[in-house]
Design a protein around this motif. Structure first.
Motif, mmCIF file in Angstrom:
data_model
loop_
_atom_site.group_PDB
_atom_site.id
_atom_site.type_symbol
_atom_site.label_atom_id
_atom_site.label_comp_id
_atom_site.label_asym_id
_atom_site.label_seq_id
_atom_site.Cartn_x
_atom_site.Cartn_y
_atom_site.Cartn_z
ATOM 1 N N PRO A 61 3.228 45.787 -46.688
ATOM 2 C CA PRO A 61 3.634 44.814 -45.661
ATOM 3 C C PRO A 61 2.637 44.756 -44.509
ATOM 4 O O PRO A 61 1.944 45.730 -44.205
ATOM 5 N N ILE A 62 2.563 43.610 -43.873
ATOM 6 C CA ILE A 62 1.697 43.414 -42.725
ATOM 7 C C ILE A 62 2.153 44.323 -41.582
ATOM 8 O O ILE A 62 3.335 44.663 -41.472
ATOM 9 N N SER A 63 1.224 44.752 -40.735
ATOM 10 C CA SER A 63 1.559 45.680 -39.652
ATOM 11 C C SER A 63 2.260 44.963 -38.499
ATOM 12 O O SER A 63 2.160 43.738 -38.352
ATOM 13 N N ASN A 64 2.955 45.734 -37.670
ATOM 14 C CA ASN A 64 3.636 45.169 -36.502
ATOM 15 C C ASN A 64 2.652 44.534 -35.526
ATOM 16 O O ASN A 64 2.958 43.518 -34.893
ATOM 17 N N GLU A 65 1.482 45.124 -35.394
ATOM 18 C CA GLU A 65 0.474 44.579 -34.485
ATOM 19 C C GLU A 65 -0.009 43.215 -34.955
ATOM 20 O O GLU A 65 -0.228 42.300 -34.149
ATOM 21 N N GLU A 66 -0.187 43.071 -36.271
ATOM 22 C CA GLU A 66 -0.598 41.776 -36.819
ATOM 23 C C GLU A 66 0.493 40.737 -36.638
ATOM 24 O O GLU A 66 0.225 39.568 -36.351
ATOM 25 N N LEU A 67 1.744 41.147 -36.803
ATOM 26 C CA LEU A 67 2.863 40.238 -36.595
ATOM 27 C C LEU A 67 2.938 39.791 -35.138
ATOM 28 O O LEU A 67 3.144 38.614 -34.840
ATOM 29 N N LYS A 68 2.772 40.723 -34.241
ATOM 30 C CA LYS A 68 2.809 40.410 -32.815
ATOM 31 C C LYS A 68 1.718 39.421 -32.446
ATOM 32 O O LYS A 68 1.922 38.493 -31.653
ATOM 33 N N ALA A 69 0.530 39.612 -33.025
ATOM 34 C CA ALA A 69 -0.600 38.725 -32.740
ATOM 35 C C ALA A 69 -0.350 37.316 -33.253
ATOM 36 O O ALA A 69 -0.960 36.354 -32.767
ATOM 37 N N PHE A 70 0.547 37.172 -34.228
ATOM 38 C CA PHE A 70 0.846 35.849 -34.791
ATOM 39 C C PHE A 70 1.704 35.015 -33.836
ATOM 40 O O PHE A 70 1.738 33.793 -33.940
ATOM 41 N N LEU A 71 2.392 35.656 -32.911
ATOM 42 C CA LEU A 71 3.302 34.962 -31.994
ATOM 43 C C LEU A 71 2.543 34.516 -30.754
ATOM 44 O O LEU A 71 2.218 35.329 -29.889
ATOM 45 N N PRO A 72 2.226 33.220 -30.619
ATOM 46 C CA PRO A 72 1.454 32.756 -29.457
ATOM 47 C C PRO A 72 2.254 32.870 -28.158
ATOM 48 O O PRO A 72 3.487 32.908 -28.179
ATOM 49 N N GLU A 73 1.557 32.936 -27.038
ATOM 50 C CA GLU A 73 2.221 33.052 -25.738
ATOM 51 C C GLU A 73 2.863 31.738 -25.327
ATOM 52 O O GLU A 73 3.830 31.740 -24.550
ATOM 53 N N THR A 74 2.326 30.625 -25.820
ATOM 54 C CA THR A 74 2.950 29.313 -25.595
ATOM 55 C C THR A 74 3.008 28.570 -26.916
ATOM 56 O O THR A 74 2.132 28.728 -27.766
ATOM 57 N N LEU A 75 4.040 27.758 -27.081
ATOM 58 C CA LEU A 75 4.213 27.001 -28.316
ATOM 59 C C LEU A 75 4.841 25.651 -27.970
ATOM 60 O O LEU A 75 5.878 25.600 -27.311
ATOM 61 N N ALA A 76 4.179 24.578 -28.382
ATOM 62 C CA ALA A 76 4.634 23.211 -28.077
ATOM 63 C C ALA A 76 4.755 22.999 -26.574
ATOM 64 O O ALA A 76 5.582 22.210 -26.111
ATOM 65 N N GLY A 77 3.938 23.731 -25.813
ATOM 66 C CA GLY A 77 3.975 23.619 -24.366
ATOM 67 C C GLY A 77 5.054 24.467 -23.717
ATOM 68 O O GLY A 77 5.203 24.468 -22.486
ATOM 69 N N PHE A 78 5.805 25.223 -24.515
ATOM 70 C CA PHE A 78 6.869 26.080 -24.009
ATOM 71 C C PHE A 78 6.332 27.506 -23.867
ATOM 72 O O PHE A 78 5.771 28.050 -24.811
ATOM 73 N N PRO A 79 6.529 28.159 -22.728
ATOM 74 C CA PRO A 79 6.106 29.553 -22.595
ATOM 75 C C PRO A 79 7.040 30.496 -23.347
ATOM 76 O O PRO A 79 8.245 30.237 -23.466
ATOM 77 N N ARG A 80 6.457 31.568 -23.863
ATOM 78 C CA ARG A 80 7.266 32.559 -24.588
ATOM 79 C C ARG A 80 8.112 33.360 -23.614
ATOM 80 O O ARG A 80 7.611 33.895 -22.636
ATOM 81 N N LYS A 81 9.403 33.459 -23.910
ATOM 82 C CA LYS A 81 10.330 34.190 -23.047
ATOM 83 C C LYS A 81 10.631 35.588 -23.567
ATOM 84 O O LYS A 81 10.831 36.519 -22.794
ATOM 85 N N LYS A 82 10.685 35.727 -24.889
ATOM 86 C CA LYS A 82 10.923 37.051 -25.466
ATOM 87 C C LYS A 82 10.492 37.064 -26.932
ATOM 88 O O LYS A 82 10.345 36.016 -27.550
#
Length: 209
Positions: A61-82
């Motif tokens: 399985p892919i590592s947690n760090e790689e998974l975390k890197a896949f989650l952008p800080e903003t998406l569709a102009g929406f900031p990441r909340k959690k």
């Protein structure tokens, strides 16, 4: 071959559950031919699923760090909340989730699951049944259909709220027959498709190769 038969049986049950149960209406010639064509596709898909399920079972399985890197800080102009990485109830499944919210309180969610490993391969095998058949369903409140987005198999769904007629859109993607990526939000489906283009799906594809 036994496993392929079980997968094919699951596909048949999956399709029969979604059919319109009108006893008085007999299928026409076109529907019969279309059904045979779909079944042939299912047989081929079942054989592929059997082979690739064994590969995923042995994959790391892919590592947690790689998974975390896949989650952008903003998406569709929406900031990441959690966000969250990993699953406390299924420790052998690599997965991550994130929620994005704008100033108006509208939300977009993103999740990714790796089909590697014992539990992951079983989950991705079941999930692939939804991508095995071309379909389109419509109602006065929205639609659901199979499609292709950025070269990847996808299922696109739009529902209108009964109260204010606002749209809730959802896109599920199958990446390299291993990763499941899901996006859902209180935005138009075209905006959600743009959000897909912001994700590094090629990185997931390279991981699966």
């Amino acid at each position: 071959m036994k496993k392929a038969f079980l997968v094919l049986l699951s596909i048949t049950l999956f399709l029969s559950c979604g059919k319109d149960k009108k006893k008085d209406k007999e299928p026409g010639l076109f529907e019969a031919i279309e059904g045979i064509s779909d079944l042939n596709k299912m047989v081929e898909e079942a054989e592929e699923i059997e082979e690739e399920s064994d590969k995923l079972l042995k994959a790391t399985p892919i590592s947690n760090e790689e998974l975390k890197a896949f989650l952008p800080e903003t998406l569709a102009g929406f900031p990441r909340k959690k966000f969250s990485v990993g699953n406390q109830f299924m420790t052998d499944v690599a997965m991550a989730e994130a929620e994005y919210e704008n100033e108006n309180g509208n939300m977009v969610s993103l999740s990714v699951m790796d089909g590697a490993g014992e539990t992951g391969s079983a989950m991705i095998t079941l999930a692939r049944l939804g991508f095995a058949r071309d379909f389109e369903e419509q109602s006065d409140r929205g639609y659901k259909k199979s499609t292709t987005i950025d070269g990847y198999k996808a299922i696109e769904e739009v529902k209108k709220d009964d109260y204010d007629n606002s749209e809730n859109s959802k896109i599920d993607l199958l990446i390299a027959k291993r990763f499941m990526v899901a996006l859902e939000g209180e935005i138009a489906v075209d905006q959600l498709k743009k959000a897909v283009s912001q994700l590094d799906l090629n990185k997931l594809k390279q991981t699966a190769e």
